[in-house]
Design a protein around this motif. Structure first.
Motif, PDB file in Angstrom:
ATOM      1  N   GLN A  48     -38.375 -11.383   3.166  1.00 25.38           N
ATOM      2  CA  GLN A  48     -37.594 -10.190   3.494  1.00 25.38           C
ATOM      3  C   GLN A  48     -36.612  -9.808   2.373  1.00 25.38           C
ATOM      4  OE1 GLN A  48     -37.478 -13.256   4.875  1.00 25.38           O
ATOM      5  NE2 GLN A  48     -35.844 -13.442   6.381  1.00 25.38           N
ATOM      6  N   THR A  49     -36.771 -10.403   1.188  1.00 28.26           N
ATOM      7  CA  THR A  49     -35.909 -10.054   0.051  1.00 28.26           C
ATOM      8  C   THR A  49     -36.151  -8.611  -0.377  1.00 28.26           C
ATOM      9  OG1 THR A  49     -35.866 -12.335  -0.731  1.00 28.26           O
ATOM     10  CG2 THR A  49     -35.295 -10.631  -2.334  1.00 28.26           C
ATOM     11  N   VAL A  50     -35.071  -7.845  -0.497  1.00 26.48           N
ATOM     12  CA  VAL A  50     -35.191  -6.448  -0.916  1.00 26.48           C
ATOM     13  C   VAL A  50     -34.689  -6.230  -2.337  1.00 26.48           C
ATOM     14  CG1 VAL A  50     -35.103  -5.517   1.428  1.00 26.48           C
ATOM     15  CG2 VAL A  50     -32.956  -5.912   0.184  1.00 26.48           C
ATOM     16  N   ILE A  51     -33.895  -7.174  -2.850  1.00 23.64           N
ATOM     17  CA  ILE A  51     -33.402  -7.074  -4.227  1.00 23.64           C
ATOM     18  C   ILE A  51     -33.122  -8.478  -4.751  1.00 23.64           C
ATOM     19  CG2 ILE A  51     -30.965  -6.825  -3.562  1.00 23.64           C
ATOM     20  CD1 ILE A  51     -32.683  -4.955  -6.483  1.00 23.64           C
ATOM     21  N   ALA A  52     -33.454  -8.705  -6.009  1.00 18.78           N
ATOM     22  CA  ALA A  52     -33.155  -9.971  -6.667  1.00 18.78           C
ATOM     23  C   ALA A  52     -32.224  -9.683  -7.840  1.00 18.78           C
ATOM     24  CB  ALA A  52     -34.443 -10.619  -7.168  1.00 18.78           C
ATOM     25  N   VAL A  53     -31.263 -10.564  -8.045  1.00 22.03           N
ATOM     26  CA  VAL A  53     -30.290 -10.420  -9.136  1.00 22.03           C
ATOM     27  C   VAL A  53     -30.385 -11.655 -10.019  1.00 22.03           C
ATOM     28  CG1 VAL A  53     -27.860 -10.149  -9.733  1.00 22.03           C
ATOM     29  CG2 VAL A  53     -28.767  -9.034  -7.669  1.00 22.03           C
ATOM     30  N   GLU A  54     -30.542 -11.448 -11.321  1.00 21.53           N
ATOM     31  CA  GLU A  54     -30.743 -12.558 -12.260  1.00 21.53           C
ATOM     32  C   GLU A  54     -30.244 -12.134 -13.646  1.00 21.53           C
ATOM     33  OE1 GLU A  54     -31.586 -15.568 -14.615  1.00 21.53           O
ATOM     34  OE2 GLU A  54     -31.763 -15.743 -12.438  1.00 21.53           O
ATOM     35  N   PRO A  55     -29.424 -12.972 -14.315  1.00 22.95           N
ATOM     36  CA  PRO A  55     -28.890 -12.584 -15.623  1.00 22.95           C
ATOM     37  C   PRO A  55     -29.846 -12.764 -16.794  1.00 22.95           C
ATOM     38  CG  PRO A  55     -27.994 -14.687 -14.970  1.00 22.95           C
ATOM     39  CD  PRO A  55     -28.805 -14.202 -13.800  1.00 22.95           C
ATOM     40  N   SER A  56     -30.857 -13.625 -16.652  1.00 23.44           N
ATOM     41  CA  SER A  56     -31.726 -13.942 -17.793  1.00 23.44           C
ATOM     42  C   SER A  56     -33.001 -13.106 -17.785  1.00 23.44           C
ATOM     43  CB  SER A  56     -32.097 -15.426 -17.767  1.00 23.44           C
ATOM     44  OG  SER A  56     -33.135 -15.691 -18.698  1.00 23.44           O
ATOM     45  N   ALA A  75     -36.102  -6.725  -9.365  1.00 23.37           N
ATOM     46  CA  ALA A  75     -35.023  -7.543  -9.921  1.00 23.37           C
ATOM     47  C   ALA A  75     -34.139  -6.701 -10.833  1.00 23.37           C
ATOM     48  CB  ALA A  75     -35.602  -8.725 -10.696  1.00 23.37           C
ATOM     49  N   VAL A  76     -32.842  -6.951 -10.747  1.00 24.19           N
ATOM     50  CA  VAL A  76     -31.899  -6.313 -11.662  1.00 24.19           C
ATOM     51  C   VAL A  76     -31.225  -7.398 -12.493  1.00 24.19           C
ATOM     52  CG1 VAL A  76     -31.489  -4.287 -10.237  1.00 24.19           C
ATOM     53  CG2 VAL A  76     -30.086  -6.315  -9.901  1.00 24.19           C
ATOM     54  N   GLN A  77     -30.951  -7.099 -13.751  1.00 23.33           N
ATOM     55  CA  GLN A  77     -30.302  -8.059 -14.633  1.00 23.33           C
ATOM     56  C   GLN A  77     -28.796  -7.922 -14.482  1.00 23.33           C
ATOM     57  OE1 GLN A  77     -31.394  -7.764 -18.774  1.00 23.33           O
ATOM     58  NE2 GLN A  77     -30.690  -9.827 -19.224  1.00 23.33           N
ATOM     59  N   ALA A  78     -28.186  -8.903 -13.828  1.00 23.55           N
ATOM     60  CA  ALA A  78     -26.749  -8.869 -13.567  1.00 23.55           C
ATOM     61  C   ALA A  78     -26.309 -10.275 -13.191  1.00 23.55           C
ATOM     62  CB  ALA A  78     -26.420  -7.885 -12.440  1.00 23.55           C
ATOM     63  N   VAL A  79     -24.996 -10.470 -13.060  1.00 19.15           N
ATOM     64  CA  VAL A  79     -24.452 -11.781 -12.725  1.00 19.15           C
ATOM     65  C   VAL A  79     -23.859 -11.766 -11.323  1.00 19.15           C
ATOM     66  CG1 VAL A  79     -23.980 -12.387 -15.117  1.00 19.15           C
ATOM     67  CG2 VAL A  79     -22.205 -11.237 -13.772  1.00 19.15           C
ATOM     68  N   HIS A 102     -20.526  -9.999 -10.472  1.00 17.44           N
ATOM     69  CA  HIS A 102     -20.470  -8.523 -10.473  1.00 17.44           C
ATOM     70  C   HIS A 102     -21.793  -7.996  -9.923  1.00 17.44           C
ATOM     71  CE1 HIS A 102     -16.811  -8.624 -12.938  1.00 17.44           C
ATOM     72  NE2 HIS A 102     -17.404  -9.550 -13.656  1.00 17.44           N
ATOM     73  N   LEU A 103     -21.995  -8.120  -8.627  1.00 18.18           N
ATOM     74  CA  LEU A 103     -23.258  -7.691  -8.037  1.00 18.18           C
ATOM     75  C   LEU A 103     -23.328  -6.163  -7.952  1.00 18.18           C
ATOM     76  CD1 LEU A 103     -23.704 -10.274  -5.133  1.00 18.18           C
ATOM     77  CD2 LEU A 103     -24.780 -10.281  -7.398  1.00 18.18           C
ATOM     78  N   PRO A 104     -24.412  -5.586  -8.446  1.00 19.69           N
ATOM     79  CA  PRO A 104     -24.562  -4.123  -8.408  1.00 19.69           C
ATOM     80  C   PRO A 104     -25.101  -3.647  -7.052  1.00 19.69           C
ATOM     81  CG  PRO A 104     -26.432  -5.081  -9.538  1.00 19.69           C
ATOM     82  CD  PRO A 104     -25.527  -6.235  -9.161  1.00 19.69           C
ATOM     83  N   LEU A 105     -24.450  -4.134  -5.977  1.00 23.74           N
ATOM     84  CA  LEU A 105     -24.883  -3.827  -4.618  1.00 23.74           C
ATOM     85  C   LEU A 105     -23.691  -3.346  -3.795  1.00 23.74           C
ATOM     86  CD1 LEU A 105     -26.960  -7.096  -3.970  1.00 23.74           C
ATOM     87  CD2 LEU A 105     -27.846  -4.898  -4.768  1.00 23.74           C
ATOM     88  N   ARG A 106     -23.971  -2.475  -2.861  1.00 25.80           N
ATOM     89  CA  ARG A 106     -22.910  -1.996  -1.980  1.00 25.80           C
ATOM     90  C   ARG A 106     -22.472  -3.089  -1.017  1.00 25.80           C
ATOM     91  NH1 ARG A 106     -26.701   1.706  -1.207  1.00 25.80           N
ATOM     92  NH2 ARG A 106     -26.860   1.170   1.025  1.00 25.80           N
ATOM     93  N   SER A 107     -21.264  -2.998  -0.527  1.00 29.89           N
ATOM     94  CA  SER A 107     -20.766  -3.952   0.467  1.00 29.89           C
ATOM     95  C   SER A 107     -21.587  -3.833   1.746  1.00 29.89           C
ATOM     96  CB  SER A 107     -19.295  -3.683   0.774  1.00 29.89           C
ATOM     97  OG  SER A 107     -18.512  -3.875  -0.382  1.00 29.89           O
ATOM     98  N   ALA A 108     -21.856  -4.989   2.367  1.00 26.40           N
ATOM     99  CA  ALA A 108     -22.610  -5.042   3.632  1.00 26.40           C
ATOM    100  C   ALA A 108     -23.928  -4.280   3.537  1.00 26.40           C
ATOM    101  CB  ALA A 108     -21.753  -4.510   4.778  1.00 26.40           C
TER     102      ALA A 108
END
Length: 253
Positions: free
Chosen positions: A55-63, A77-81, A84-90
């Motif tokens: 059910q994963t809708v977004i993955a966040v990974e710096p590498s 997947a988005v490249q981020a740490v 500082h998640l590039p996602l809205r609250s809740a």
């Protein structure tokens, strides 16, 4: 996973992950059980996508190296740490972080972000160094890797305090574990002599090679003479072993 710019430690140590770090279905089942009923999940520090819930809708990974090893049918997947998640609250039902919090530069901020983006639940797979340091490989052969592990590990008590109300579920390591993390080969000691296998383990990859040589040489000798099998005979018939891996699950208010 950690903060920083585009260049990341996994741009080097992550190169072997696709071959040595195949998700183990029994560990995956424990993670999936902890996320049962969650319709949407954000996978933080997602790496190549190991243990990524369906059910994963977004993955966040710096590498970028890790992102490039993700399956084509994996979640976007988005490249981020984590800090500082590039996602809205809740914005998702749950957030999950699998064997990654030890790489974050600002643990408190990263956990606050996991809590911020999730509506209902946070799940974190990590390990307890106080248990893991008693693992025969670290205790008897690779004290330098044990020291690296001590520096890497985040105390369970620290995580529990930051998560608030959380449950710690022991995740025993199967004797034939398919995921080549540090404790995976507790009943298959020859694997630790393989440089490619060690490259996929943070505790070995981040320890200077010369500090591992004596212990690895001694392990090879004792495997050849049969001394290892005599010394650890009590392990040879165990189906699984608790090496300190813990799944922390927090229900959000």
């Amino acid at each position: 996973m950690s903060g920083g710019g585009v260049h990341h430690r996994y741009d080097e140590t992550g190169l072997t992950y696709a071959s040595t770090r195949q998700p183990d279905p029994r560990i995956g089942a424990a993670i999936n059980a902890a996320l049962a009923g969650m319709a949407s999940v954000a996978n933080i520090g997602a790496g190549t996508g190991s243990y990524e819930p369906a059910q994963t809708v977004i993955a966040v990974e710096p590498s970028r190296v890790m992102i490039n090893q993700r399956r084509t049918d994996a979640a976007s997947a988005v490249q981020a740490v984590a800090e500082h998640l590039p996602l809205r609250s809740a914005s998702v039902d749950a957030s999950v972080a699998v064997l990654t919090v030890h790489h974050w530069r600002d643990l408190k901020r990263g956990l606050a972000e996991l809590i911020r983006v999730a509506r209902r639940r946070v799940a974190i797979l990590t390990w307890d160094h106080d248990t893991f340091k008693e693992f025969w490989l670290l205790r008897d052969y690779l004290p330098a890797a044990a020291a690296t592990d001590a520096q890497l590990a985040v105390p369970i008590s620290t995580l529990m305090a930051l998560l608030g109300e959380a449950t710690a579920i022991p995740i025993p390591v199967p004797h034939d574990c398919t995921d080549g993390f540090g404790g995976a080969y507790w009943r298959r000691p020859h694997a630790y002599l393989d440089e490619t296998v060690r490259a996929g383990m943070s505790l070995c990859a981040l320890t200077p090679k010369h500090q591992l040589e004596e212990g690895l040489s001694r392990l090879a000798t004792e495997l050849n003479t049969g001394e290892w099998h005599l010394k650890y005979a009590h392990l040879l018939n165990l189906p699984e072993l608790d090496l300190g891996y813990r799944l922390l699950v927090a229900e959000l208010p």
